[in-house]
Each structure stands twice: as C-alpha cells, then as structure tokens.
Design an enzyme around this catalytic site. Sequence first.
Site, PDB file in Angstrom:
ATOM      1  N   HIS A  58      14.886  45.777 -13.534  1.00  0.00           N
ATOM      2  CA  HIS A  58      13.483  45.541 -13.200  1.00  0.00           C
ATOM      3  C   HIS A  58      12.573  46.625 -13.783  1.00  0.00           C
ATOM      4  O   HIS A  58      11.358  46.441 -13.878  1.00  0.00           O
ATOM      5  CB  HIS A  58      13.310  45.479 -11.681  1.00  0.00           C
ATOM      6  CG  HIS A  58      12.124  44.676 -11.245  1.00  0.00           C
ATOM      7  ND1 HIS A  58      10.881  44.792 -11.837  1.00  0.00           N
ATOM      8  CD2 HIS A  58      11.974  43.736 -10.277  1.00  0.00           C
ATOM      9  CE1 HIS A  58      10.031  43.973 -11.244  1.00  0.00           C
ATOM     10  NE2 HIS A  58      10.667  43.316 -10.296  1.00  0.00           N
ATOM     11  N   ALA A  59      13.126  47.766 -14.170  1.00  0.00           N
ATOM     12  CA  ALA A  59      12.309  48.774 -14.852  1.00  0.00           C
ATOM     13  C   ALA A  59      11.888  48.297 -16.236  1.00  0.00           C
ATOM     14  O   ALA A  59      10.924  48.811 -16.799  1.00  0.00           O
ATOM     15  CB  ALA A  59      13.089  50.088 -14.975  1.00  0.00           C
TER      16      ALA A  59
END
Length: 459
Positions: free
Chosen positions: A139-140
């Site tokens: 998700h980064a």
Amino acid sequence: MELISPADAIFLVGESREHPMHVGGLQLYRPPEGADKDFVRDLYQDMLTHTEFQPTFRKRPATILGGIANVGWAFDSDVDIDYHLRRSPLPQPGRVRDLLELVSRAHGSLLDRHRPLWEAYLIEGLNDGRFAVYTKVHHALIDGVSALKLAERTLSEDPADTEVRVPWDLPPRKREKPDVDGGVLARLPSLSAAADALGSIASLVPSTVYLARAALLEQQLTMPFGAPKTILNVNIGGARRVAAQSWPLERIRRIKDAAGVTINDAVLAMCAGALRAYLLEHSALPDKPLIAMVPVSMRADDEDDTGGNQVGALLCNLATDVADPAQRLTAISESMSGNKQVFSELPKAQALALSAVNVAALGLSMVPGYVNAARPPFNIVISNVPGSRKALYWKGARLDGHYPLSIALDGQALNITMANNGDNLDFGLVGCRRSVPHLQRLLGHLEDALKELERAAGA
C-alpha cells in the site's frame, strides 16, 4: 533516491508480521472456446517476456547511512521476474476452496523489502478449467482502487484481442489536474488520509456549532467511537483467510427499485444481515447496532467527472440489532441519507476534512494497548469500488470474477470490499484467520440476507 511521502511511510512504519500492509486482487478467468491444454503455460511464457518495469514496480525501501529506513525509495535496475511472477498449480481436486486457501496464505505473508514490493501468481488447476491471477502490491506503492484500475487496463472488451498486457509494463496514464478542493481523501479507504487530516482539521472550526447540532440534537450525523465492542474489534494475528463470491447486480437493483433506496443502501443491508447472522451464530451479537465506515462519492450529480477524487468517509448505522430485514434496510437508508445531508451542507473542503477524521481513527490501532482499552471508532470498513460495467477479456479468456482484497488491522479484523464486474457485484472478504473463524460462512449469510431482502421488498 526518491523520498517517501509521510502518508506512504505510514504503511511501512505500521507494518509487522501481524499487520501485512499490502492490497491484493483475485481475478478468475474462463479460457476461450477451443483453448488447448497448454493455454495457461503459454500465457505464463508470454508474461515472462515483459521485462520492462514501470517505476512503481521497481521501488523498494532504501536504507540510508547504514540504518535509517522508511525515508527513501531505491529503484532496482534489474528486477527478477522469475521471483515476482509465480506459476502456482492447485492441489487436486482443484476446488474453489483450494484456490482461496492458496490465496489466503499468500495474502497473509509479508512482501520482501529487499525487492520491489509486489508479487503476482498465475494459478491453474481448477477442476472446471478456469484459472486465476492473484496480485499483491504494498500500500506504500499503490492503493486498492488504483490497483484494481491498473488490473483493468490490462484487459480488453474485445474477446478477439490476443495481446497479453501485464500491470508492471503498462505506460503511465497522464494525471489530470486536481480540483482546488480535492486530494484530501484521494486514496480512501486508507490510512493515507490520516496524514492528510492533520493539515485539514483547522477547516472544521467554522462548522463546529453546526456539526454539534447535527450530531447531538438532530441525530443526523453518525460520529466515531459510538460503536459497540465485538469479536471483530480485537488485536489480530498475521495469518489471513479470504473469501470471494459474485452476485448478479440485477437482484440488488430490484431491491433498490422496490424499496426506494440506493444500490449502496441495499448492499449495506445485505452485509448487515450477514454480519448479524454470523455474530448470532457465535453468540456474539451486541445489543447496540454495528457501525460501518463507508467511502462514498462527494461529487454532485451534475458535476463534471474530471479532476481530483472527491471521496468522503461516512459512518453508517447497520441496524444489526433489528431482526426485521425491511426495517433494517430502512434504518440503513435513513442513516446514510442523514449523514450525506450533513456532509452536503458543508463546504466541500470541510466535508472532506471531516471524512479524514473518520479515517484517521484507524491510525489509533497502532497505539500499543489502545484496541483493548477503548471502544472502536467503528466496527468494519465496507467499500463498494467502481469497476467495469462491460465484459472484459485477457488473451480471449473471459474475466469471470474480479475480487478486491484489502487490509485487516488491529481492531478491524474483517474487511468487506466489492467491485462491480459487468453484470455482477464481486465481493472480496479478508479476515484474521484466528479472530474471524469460519470466514467462508459469511458468503452463505450474504446469500441468505439477499434472499431476505428480496422477500421483504417483494423484489
């Protein structure tokens, strides 16, 4: 080296063995008519030829000065495609449950931070001849909605299109200029909004009196931290279980038309009925109703659909304390419409900032001891992600299902996300393997809840 933004760094800093911070997607395909037994093998070989990687798929966290992490990105110049792309046969007899067990294990394992933060699995061996692709990305790097859209860009509306496209080798799309009010919640539902919220809280000050009146006197606005404690709002382990199933959109549309509610209201009522049955099954249904965080569009019906995302996070009373499905649907519809009314009467920047406060509450789960000591801000996140309304194909193979798989957190042991796919609505459920026992039973409860709504609405 490229610096990591504070919003993206949240997902790296907050990740642990118990909290993998990647989003995923499971795509289920039906081979084209006349495909031979080597179709999937040939598809895998075609995928291996794509050795050009867009920057997002070359990123990994850099270590600076010998020990400082989560500050900058390094870009691998030589990506090991044989590591990132995996051909995975199912054990016989190749049931759908075998597929979901494989995906459950993959979704619960951490990505290797010494390599670019993504993996893709080409899965074969289903006993009905179908095959699947499971992809996970940190998700980064990318949020769930963007990941789903990226996957759709590899597909075609033409079944005769035989070109094999893969997410890591797609040309980047040009970014459209954002609205002046946009961008605060451009990546809901995610913890990124928690970081954005810090700079937006001041915009709420002029509306404090109005919000207090709406929340406390008129009871229109559902506020965080009023949710009951449930078996779903506990500290979680690292193993995951996933479940997935599709339902015809037409069944839900008939309920919407008969009851005079929205599609999203009907879907929320379907989820509420399933959660009520599941908690009753475990003798764990609280007296107070469950509260869901629901991302919704904040764009006006007549507003041009260009520019930045305009997404808000409302809290909805799921009325799980109500036994009658028709009354439950009415309560859900009134909760959503009341919350939307309050938000619609605020300036857009303030509405988005208020939404950011709701999302920022997720970040409290990272505080040691918080989940056990306090009430949850809400009980579950339920997201309805826009998808394609047309049939899609990949090298002639029809996309049967496109199931988004999100993140479970401490205090949020279950996540429900769905996306429309042609004439279907595809549900992806992710839960902590330990804290949400028999997750797959929720699929049966969802079907039962849908039937109850059909009978109650006369649909």
